[in-house]
Design a protein around this motif. Structure first.
Motif, PDB file in Angstrom:
ATOM      1  N   TYR A  53       0.839  -1.211   0.000  1.00 14.60           N
ATOM      2  CA  TYR A  53       0.000   0.000   0.000  1.00 14.60           C
ATOM      3  C   TYR A  53       0.872   1.258   0.000  1.00 14.60           C
ATOM      4  N   ALA A  54       1.882   1.294   0.865  1.00 14.57           N
ATOM      5  CA  ALA A  54       2.763   2.460   0.930  1.00 14.57           C
ATOM      6  C   ALA A  54       3.532   2.628  -0.382  1.00 14.57           C
ATOM      7  N   GLN A  55       3.966   1.507  -0.958  1.00 13.67           N
ATOM      8  CA  GLN A  55       4.696   1.580  -2.224  1.00 13.67           C
ATOM      9  C   GLN A  55       3.837   2.202  -3.321  1.00 13.67           C
ATOM     10  N   ILE A  56       2.570   1.776  -3.384  1.00 12.57           N
ATOM     11  CA  ILE A  56       1.671   2.315  -4.406  1.00 12.57           C
ATOM     12  C   ILE A  56       1.381   3.790  -4.136  1.00 12.57           C
ATOM     13  N   LEU A  57       1.143   4.118  -2.867  1.00 16.04           N
ATOM     14  CA  LEU A  57       0.789   5.491  -2.501  1.00 16.04           C
ATOM     15  C   LEU A  57       1.890   6.476  -2.884  1.00 16.04           C
ATOM     16  N   TYR A  58       3.147   6.072  -2.690  1.00 21.05           N
ATOM     17  CA  TYR A  58       4.269   6.973  -2.959  1.00 21.05           C
ATOM     18  C   TYR A  58       4.880   6.763  -4.347  1.00 21.05           C
ATOM     19  N   GLY A  71      10.262   1.612  -0.231  1.00 16.02           N
ATOM     20  CA  GLY A  71       9.460   1.853   0.957  1.00 16.02           C
ATOM     21  C   GLY A  71       9.556   3.291   1.392  1.00 16.02           C
ATOM     22  N   VAL A  72       8.931   3.592   2.519  1.00 12.99           N
ATOM     23  CA  VAL A  72       8.830   4.967   3.004  1.00 12.99           C
ATOM     24  C   VAL A  72       9.255   5.036   4.465  1.00 12.99           C
ATOM     25  N   ALA A  83      20.322   8.203  10.109  1.00 11.03           N
ATOM     26  CA  ALA A  83      20.312   6.747  10.181  1.00 11.03           C
ATOM     27  C   ALA A  83      19.745   6.137   8.908  1.00 11.03           C
ATOM     28  N   ALA A  84      18.653   6.728   8.394  1.00  8.73           N
ATOM     29  CA  ALA A  84      18.033   6.205   7.173  1.00  8.73           C
ATOM     30  C   ALA A  84      18.992   6.274   6.001  1.00  8.73           C
ATOM     31  N   VAL A  85      19.720   7.380   5.894  1.00 10.77           N
ATOM     32  CA  VAL A  85      20.694   7.532   4.809  1.00 10.77           C
ATOM     33  C   VAL A  85      21.808   6.503   4.942  1.00 10.77           C
ATOM     34  N   GLN A  86      22.292   6.320   6.150  1.00 14.57           N
ATOM     35  CA  GLN A  86      23.384   5.359   6.367  1.00 14.57           C
ATOM     36  C   GLN A  86      22.949   3.939   6.041  1.00 14.57           C
ATOM     37  N   VAL A  87      21.756   3.556   6.479  1.00 17.14           N
ATOM     38  CA  VAL A  87      21.262   2.210   6.202  1.00 17.14           C
ATOM     39  C   VAL A  87      21.052   2.008   4.702  1.00 17.14           C
ATOM     40  N   ALA A  88      20.422   2.997   4.052  1.00 16.00           N
ATOM     41  CA  ALA A  88      20.185   2.886   2.618  1.00 16.00           C
ATOM     42  C   ALA A  88      21.497   2.792   1.848  1.00 16.00           C
ATOM     43  N   GLY A 110      10.664   7.690  -7.544  1.00 17.96           N
ATOM     44  CA  GLY A 110      11.860   7.009  -8.030  1.00 17.96           C
ATOM     45  C   GLY A 110      11.765   5.524  -7.790  1.00 17.96           C
ATOM     46  N   PRO A 111      12.147   4.702  -8.751  1.00 22.18           N
ATOM     47  CA  PRO A 111      12.038   3.249  -8.602  1.00 22.18           C
ATOM     48  C   PRO A 111      13.048   2.702  -7.599  1.00 22.18           C
ATOM     49  N   GLY A 112      12.558   1.854  -6.696  1.00 22.87           N
ATOM     50  CA  GLY A 112      13.438   1.145  -5.777  1.00 22.87           C
ATOM     51  C   GLY A 112      14.147   1.994  -4.756  1.00 22.87           C
ATOM     52  N   CYS A 113      13.642   3.182  -4.475  1.00 23.77           N
ATOM     53  CA  CYS A 113      14.327   4.079  -3.537  1.00 23.77           C
ATOM     54  C   CYS A 113      13.646   4.049  -2.166  1.00 23.77           C
ATOM     55  N   VAL A 114      14.343   4.602  -1.180  1.00 24.66           N
ATOM     56  CA  VAL A 114      13.749   4.832   0.131  1.00 24.66           C
ATOM     57  C   VAL A 114      13.264   6.282   0.163  1.00 24.66           C
ATOM     58  N   VAL A 115      11.963   6.464   0.225  1.00 25.96           N
ATOM     59  CA  VAL A 115      11.378   7.800   0.291  1.00 25.96           C
ATOM     60  C   VAL A 115      11.410   8.282   1.736  1.00 25.96           C
TER      61      VAL A 115
END
Length: 447
Positions: A53-58, A71-72, A83-88, A110-115
């Protein structure tokens, strides 16, 4: 309706030529991001959503483009963003900061990214200095909400995009937003003095004006770290290519494409040469760093304004009048055509705003004045009426002096995109260009 979190998005094939990532590359399934999602949840305080659902929404924004993200993340703090940047980065997955998603050129999908959705939690007004006319904000604050807070001080943030009731300041910094009053105030980079940004390695950069070769500058570049390298690299890039930058960057008020290499080094009021990396981060669309805080310069709110709407029987003639309008002391120059008027008349929500519009108008040129620029509104409008009606191609003028009358005209102008996007039937406008800029003297020929 149940959702199978493991299945890719099912979607009918797009018509030929439709620029959609969905149809041809639905992206990885939820299962393929399990490790990434788990690592993010272990490091981030805010919510982490990797369900379908989150993937479709974003996967969509204000543009025609669609691209399914991994994901988001809804960061609550600067530490969450780091932290999110480091993990990604560890997972070799791109990161995409996002505000309201109102961009028209696909900047927030963007395809396959962390929003990173900055609008949910990182939306605060941190401080206001009325004397210095500055405010420090988090990136997710909505433009109109910021201006509502600033109004008690008689101040506002000058850039005013048509989407200001939903667009975030961070998003405006990302794409160097402008607005109806750009002829008066300019664009976002002129009002962004300092920013704090998270770099690709998760470190922080406090971008601010730094006098070149001062003690502060020498202290920065003396360290063997990413910040020192950035300062030295940007300085060399600008100084080594100064002639090309001067020759190739167009002299336009509303130039918002590309990196602002022509604005990152400048002379301050004391005649000192300054480097300010915040000018480079503005308009960078999150590609150089993720804005987590910004200090903005503010302007005073005029006490009074007046509007005049000039009606033309031909769209191109209206365009030809634009550079002429800029010769007058106006604070805004806007244009509407008969399609907007037609849609407004047929709409329950906007019909009342279109009532004063002449049925014969193919287009209208809207001019605004404020009391910081002119002393006598009636005299100022008399001058433009003589030019455009008595001696020009306009056949009539609608004058508005009260706040309510002016508000109705502005609501009609700001309704243009919603009205066009709500057209019934299959034909729809395709928004895929953000802030196209044409020299005013060439506008009629361009159209």
């Amino acid at each position: 309706m149940g959702v199978d979190d493991t299945s890719p998005i099912a979607r009918p094939a797009d018509p030929p030529g439709t620029p959609s990532t969905f149809a041809r590359d639905p992206g990885a399934t939820v299962d393929e991001y399990v490790d990434l999602a788990e690592d993010l949840r272990a490091r981030v305080e805010g919510d982490v959503r990797f369900d379908e659902y989150a993937q479709i929404l974003y996967a969509t924004d204000g543009s025609i483009y669609q691209a399914r993200p991994a994901g988001v993340v809804y960061p609550r703090t600067v530490a969450d963003v780091q932290a999110a940047v480091q993990v990604a980065t560890d997972h070799e997955v791109p990161v995409l900061p996002r505000g309201a998603g109102s961009s028209l050129a696909g900047q927030t999908v963007g395809p396959g990214c962390v929003v990173l959705d900055m609008s949910r939690h990182m939306d605060g007004l941190l401080s206001v200095d009325p004397d210095a006319q500055t405010a420090t904000v988090q990136p997710g604050i909505v433009q109109d909400d910021l201006d509502d807070h600033l109004a008690e001080y008689g101040l506002k943030f000058a850039p005013d995009p048509a989407s200001s009731n939903r667009s975030t300041v961070g998003g405006g910094i990302g794409n160097n937003s402008t607005g109806a009053h750009s002829v008066r105030y300019g664009i976002t980079d002129a009002y962004t003095e300092e920013v704090r940004a998270v770099l690709p390695d998760g470190s922080l950069l406090d971008a601010r004006p730094v006098v070149l070769d001062s003690e502060e500058y020498d202290d920065i570049v003396s360290k063997d770290d990413r910040e020192a390298h950035i300062y030295e690299t940007v300085r060399a890039l600008v100084e080594d290519n100064q002639e090309e930058i001067e020759n190739r960057y167009p002299d336009l008020k509303r130039r918002v494409s590309g990196y602002n290499l022509d604005r990152v080094i400048y002379e301050n009021d004391d005649g000192e040469e300054v480097i300010n990396l915040s000018k480079l981060l503005v308009g960078a669309e999150g590609t150089l760093g993720i804005i987590v805080e910004a200090t903005l310069d503010l302007v005073t709110i005029p006490d009074e304004t007046a509007l005049a709407l000039y009606f033309f029987e031909d769209l191109v003639e209206t365009m030809e009048a634009v550079p002429e309008a800029l010769e007058f002391p106006v604070s805004a120059v806007e244009l509407m055509d008969d399609e907007v008027f037609r849609l407004a008349r047929e709409s329950d929500g906007y019909a009342k705003y279109a009532k004063p519009i002449s049925e014969n108008a193919k287009a209208a040129l809207m001019l605004e004045w404020d009391d910081e620029l002119v002393d006598d509104f009636e005299a100022a409008i008399a001058d433009t009426t003589e030019h455009f009606v008595e001696n020009g191609d306009a056949f009539d003028v609608l004058e508005a002096y009260t706040e309510d009358d002016q508000a109705d005209i502005w609501k009609l102008r700001k309704a243009a995109i919603p009205l066009l996007m709500s057209l019934e039937g299959d034909p729809k406008p395709y928004p895929f260009i953000e802030d196209a800029t044409v020299p005013p003297e060439e506008l009629a020929e361009y159209v």
